[in-house]
Enzyme design. Structure first.
Site, mmCIF file in Angstrom:
data_model
loop_
_atom_site.group_PDB
_atom_site.id
_atom_site.type_symbol
_atom_site.label_atom_id
_atom_site.label_comp_id
_atom_site.label_asym_id
_atom_site.label_seq_id
_atom_site.Cartn_x
_atom_site.Cartn_y
_atom_site.Cartn_z
ATOM 1 N N CYS A 1 11.812 13.073 -39.307
ATOM 2 C CA CYS A 1 13.115 12.797 -38.680
ATOM 3 C C CYS A 1 14.291 13.101 -39.590
ATOM 4 O O CYS A 1 15.439 12.924 -39.186
ATOM 5 C CB CYS A 1 13.177 11.346 -38.210
ATOM 6 S SG CYS A 1 13.429 10.158 -39.539
ATOM 7 N N CYS B 1 12.409 12.113 -45.012
ATOM 8 C CA CYS B 1 11.293 12.052 -44.075
ATOM 9 C C CYS B 1 11.134 13.427 -43.425
ATOM 10 O O CYS B 1 12.105 13.972 -42.889
ATOM 11 C CB CYS B 1 11.555 10.987 -43.008
ATOM 12 S SG CYS B 1 10.324 10.980 -41.681
ATOM 13 N N CYS C 1 8.462 5.210 -42.380
ATOM 14 C CA CYS C 1 9.889 5.515 -42.227
ATOM 15 C C CYS C 1 10.505 4.482 -41.277
ATOM 16 O O CYS C 1 9.980 4.243 -40.193
ATOM 17 C CB CYS C 1 10.041 6.915 -41.647
ATOM 18 S SG CYS C 1 11.750 7.354 -41.276
ATOM 19 N N CYS D 1 11.633 7.507 -56.033
ATOM 20 C CA CYS D 1 12.497 6.338 -56.109
ATOM 21 C C CYS D 1 13.132 6.165 -54.735
ATOM 22 O O CYS D 1 14.004 6.939 -54.349
ATOM 23 C CB CYS D 1 13.549 6.593 -57.194
ATOM 24 S SG CYS D 1 14.618 5.188 -57.494
ATOM 25 N N CYS E 1 11.555 6.504 -37.863
ATOM 26 C CA CYS E 1 10.619 7.110 -36.907
ATOM 27 C C CYS E 1 9.193 6.585 -37.018
ATOM 28 O O CYS E 1 8.337 6.960 -36.223
ATOM 29 C CB CYS E 1 10.630 8.633 -37.054
ATOM 30 S SG CYS E 1 9.756 9.223 -38.522
HETATM 31 FE FE FE Z 1 11.370 9.402 -40.274
#
Ligand code: FE
Length: 132
Positions: A100, A97, A48, A120, A51
């Site tokens: 976060c 995610c 990510c 995607c 984070c």
């Molecule tokens: Fe994240």
């Protein structure tokens, strides 16, 4: 369950580029075939961008022809969250995610075996980490 990360929009804005912020915090979508990872073939883990949580493995990345990096599974189902998204007159599944809350992209059911799923994902939501 991992601890969640909560930050003010102003803090995310300071840490991210304008495009990363737009995609991950305002549910934006980069234009197809413009991101840095749709045609990228490194061996490693995609984290990510917000984070650093591990989200996708390059071994599950495939050529979807969509112009966005596409994966048939996340590293671990607990690392992501799925939400119903009825914006733009379509019903889709939003992928976020789990740590976060960053908007990552959407999930479709036209992927390859073994899962038949297509995650995607916007390049701008990811940060590639090469396998050592
Ligand atoms: Fe994240």
């Amino acid at each position: 369950m991992e601890e969640k990360i909560k930050k003010e929009d102003a803090d995310w804005k300071k840490e991210l580029t304008p495009e990363e912020y737009h995609v991950t915090r305002e549910k934006g979508t980069e234009r197809a075939f413009t991101g840095k990872y749709w045609d990228f073939h490194g061996d490693g883990i995609y984290r990510c961008v917000c984070c650093g949580s591990e989200l996708f493995d390059s071994e599950t990345k495939y050529e979807s022809g969509s112009g966005w990096p596409s994966f048939f599974t996340p590293v671990d189902g607990s690392k992501i969250e799925e939400d119903r998204d009825a914006s733009f007159g379509m019903v889709r599944t939003e992928v976020k995610c789990g740590k976060c809350g960053a908007h990552l992209g959407h999930l479709f059911d036209d992927g390859p075996k073994p899962t038949g799923l297509r995650y995607c994902i916007n390049s701008a939501a990811l940060k590639f980490d090469e396998r050592k």
